[in-house]
Design a protein around this motif. Sequence first.
Motif, short mmCIF file in Angstrom:
data_model
loop_
_atom_site.label_atom_id
_atom_site.label_comp_id
_atom_site.label_asym_id
_atom_site.label_seq_id
_atom_site.Cartn_x
_atom_site.Cartn_y
_atom_site.Cartn_z
N GLU A 51 0.79 -1.09 0.26
CA GLU A 51 0.49 -0.22 -0.04
C GLU A 51 0.80 1.33 -0.22
OE1 GLU A 51 0.42 -1.93 1.98
OE2 GLU A 51 1.63 -1.42 4.17
N GLN A 52 2.48 1.19 0.22
CA GLN A 52 3.44 1.93 0.82
C GLN A 52 3.58 2.95 -1.54
OE1 GLN A 52 6.23 1.89 3.13
NE2 GLN A 52 5.24 0.09 4.18
N VAL A 53 2.71 1.52 -2.53
CA VAL A 53 3.32 2.19 -3.23
C VAL A 53 2.40 2.80 -4.50
CG1 VAL A 53 5.85 0.63 -3.22
CG2 VAL A 53 3.82 -0.59 -5.17
N SER A 54 2.83 3.66 -4.94
CA SER A 54 1.22 4.23 -6.30
C SER A 54 1.45 3.26 -7.53
CB SER A 54 1.57 5.78 -6.50
OG SER A 54 3.04 5.53 -7.04
N HIS A 55 2.44 2.87 -7.81
CA HIS A 55 2.24 1.70 -9.60
C HIS A 55 3.21 0.19 -9.24
CE1 HIS A 55 1.57 5.98 -10.42
NE2 HIS A 55 1.07 5.07 -12.20
N VAL A 56 2.45 -0.53 -9.80
CA VAL A 56 3.63 -2.37 -9.60
C VAL A 56 3.85 -2.42 -11.48
CG1 VAL A 56 2.52 -2.19 -7.70
CG2 VAL A 56 1.39 -3.16 -9.33
N GLY A 86 13.37 -6.69 -35.57
CA GLY A 86 13.27 -7.95 -34.51
C GLY A 86 12.88 -7.61 -33.26
N VAL A 87 12.09 -9.29 -32.91
CA VAL A 87 11.05 -9.47 -31.66
C VAL A 87 12.12 -8.64 -30.55
CG1 VAL A 87 12.09 -11.49 -31.27
CG2 VAL A 87 9.72 -10.85 -30.82
N PHE A 88 13.23 -9.00 -30.92
CA PHE A 88 13.36 -7.80 -29.49
C PHE A 88 13.58 -6.83 -29.22
CE2 PHE A 88 15.58 -12.31 -29.33
CZ PHE A 88 14.80 -13.26 -27.86
N ALA A 89 13.50 -6.06 -30.72
CA ALA A 89 13.35 -4.65 -30.24
C ALA A 89 11.84 -4.06 -30.06
CB ALA A 89 13.92 -3.78 -32.20
N THR A 90 10.87 -5.02 -30.29
CA THR A 90 9.48 -4.57 -29.53
C THR A 90 9.27 -4.81 -28.83
OG1 THR A 90 8.51 -6.83 -30.82
CG2 THR A 90 9.25 -5.17 -32.40
N ARG A 91 7.76 -4.41 -28.19
CA ARG A 91 6.88 -5.61 -27.38
C ARG A 91 5.58 -6.42 -28.02
NH1 ARG A 91 8.81 -1.50 -22.97
NH2 ARG A 91 6.49 -1.99 -21.74
N ALA A 92 6.16 -6.93 -29.01
CA ALA A 92 5.01 -7.65 -29.43
C ALA A 92 4.96 -8.51 -29.17
CB ALA A 92 5.73 -8.09 -30.90
N THR A 93 3.25 -9.30 -28.32
CA THR A 93 2.36 -10.04 -28.16
C THR A 93 3.63 -11.39 -28.58
OG1 THR A 93 0.60 -10.34 -29.31
CG2 THR A 93 0.65 -8.58 -27.67
N HIS A 94 3.44 -11.37 -29.67
CA HIS A 94 4.03 -12.97 -30.07
C HIS A 94 5.32 -13.22 -30.07
CE1 HIS A 94 0.25 -14.06 -31.87
NE2 HIS A 94 0.05 -13.16 -32.29
N ARG A 95 6.10 -13.68 -28.81
CA ARG A 95 8.09 -13.19 -28.60
C ARG A 95 8.30 -14.59 -27.72
NH1 ARG A 95 7.89 -8.23 -27.42
NH2 ARG A 95 10.33 -8.90 -26.38
N PRO A 96 8.91 -14.89 -27.90
CA PRO A 96 9.35 -15.93 -27.11
C PRO A 96 8.87 -16.33 -25.34
CG PRO A 96 11.47 -14.84 -28.03
CD PRO A 96 10.01 -14.56 -28.06
N ASN A 97 8.53 -17.34 -25.07
CA ASN A 97 8.19 -17.15 -24.06
C ASN A 97 7.02 -15.95 -23.75
OD1 ASN A 97 10.08 -18.91 -22.73
ND2 ASN A 97 11.72 -17.33 -22.43
N GLY A 98 6.49 -15.17 -24.30
CA GLY A 98 4.78 -14.88 -24.13
C GLY A 98 4.77 -14.05 -23.17
N ILE A 99 6.05 -13.69 -22.44
CA ILE A 99 6.05 -12.31 -21.41
C ILE A 99 5.52 -11.55 -21.61
CG2 ILE A 99 7.29 -11.69 -19.22
CD1 ILE A 99 8.47 -15.45 -19.34
N GLY A 100 4.83 -10.31 -21.00
CA GLY A 100 4.47 -9.37 -21.05
C GLY A 100 4.77 -8.41 -19.64
N GLN A 101 5.09 -7.41 -19.91
CA GLN A 101 4.94 -6.68 -18.05
C GLN A 101 4.18 -5.25 -18.76
OE1 GLN A 101 9.78 -5.87 -19.85
NE2 GLN A 101 9.54 -4.43 -18.79
N SER A 102 4.10 -4.88 -17.45
CA SER A 102 3.15 -3.50 -17.95
C SER A 102 3.62 -2.83 -16.45
CB SER A 102 1.89 -3.41 -17.71
OG SER A 102 1.44 -4.45 -19.18
N VAL A 103 3.82 -1.41 -16.24
CA VAL A 103 3.11 -0.29 -15.12
C VAL A 103 2.02 0.11 -14.88
CG1 VAL A 103 4.28 1.31 -13.91
CG2 VAL A 103 6.03 0.22 -15.05
N VAL A 104 1.19 -0.39 -14.14
CA VAL A 104 -0.30 0.15 -13.67
C VAL A 104 -0.50 0.55 -12.28
CG1 VAL A 104 -0.80 -1.86 -15.36
CG2 VAL A 104 -0.74 -1.84 -12.31
N ARG A 105 -0.92 1.54 -12.37
CA ARG A 105 -1.70 2.18 -11.29
C ARG A 105 -1.80 1.18 -9.56
NH1 ARG A 105 -1.13 7.06 -9.10
NH2 ARG A 105 -2.59 7.44 -7.42
#
Length: 231
Positions: A51-56, A86-105
């Motif tokens: 609860e001490q952080v605004s974003h995760v 190149g896939v590693f130059a992008t944030r595309a959804t189709h990628r090795p291991n299919g891992i996404g990352q987002s900073v959200v409030r």
Amino acid sequence: MNYSVAPIGFVRSCFKEKFAIPRQPQLAPAARGVLELLPPFDNGDAVAGLEQVSHVWLLFLFHQALEDKPRLKVRPPRLGGNTSMGVFATRATHRPNGIGQSVVRLEKVEAGRLLLSGIDLLDGTPVLDIKPYVPYADAVSSATNQMASAPPAPISVAWSDTALPQAREHALRLAEPLVELIEQCLAQDPRPAYQIPPPERVYGVKFWDVQVRWHYPQPDQIRVLEVVMDL
Ligand code: SAM
């Protein structure tokens, strides 16, 4: 060598299909959802102090884009869909291991669940880990990205006489900022870049439990036609 990971929870999101989800978090602050934690992470201990952080940071699986054969090159929609990178130059959804990352409030921490906003995650997304956003380490003021130097320019969103009252009524029923959600997501112009739709072509998407339908009276203008219960 293989390693296995398992979800620590699943997101219940306003976005019921991939279409019209913003391409990154924060672009639609009215996009809300709940991360429901699975045992043993659902008893409060695992989120004590959060609860001490605004974003995760959320690390998650693009569960609706997993592929057996990894791609080396992709065509990001942000670049119009016809430039290969190149896939590693992008944030595309189709990628090795299919891992996404987002900073959200992080709106609220409760035992067993986190209330979130500004999300770009599909309903049912499996989450692998949560980490607090650390501004001094994560916000790099000198960082550059020549492919995506600024957020996409929003396009104008207007309402038909019937659609706006419909959206307001559903917003009250859902207790969600539905009008803002529709405006923020459609302003990102969800249609594929190569499509120049005739004004009579109607697009639709499901947010929460409602269908939102719109058209393009001009190529750079959206008009919301109706917001009705998805039956
Ligand atoms: N911020 C994340 C990242 O950089 O890893 C996601 C970026 S990705 C370009 C955003 C898109 O992923 C959204 O527009 C949506 O269509 C898609 N998406 C979101 N959740 C998904 C899921 N669980 N499975 C497949 N696609 C998903």
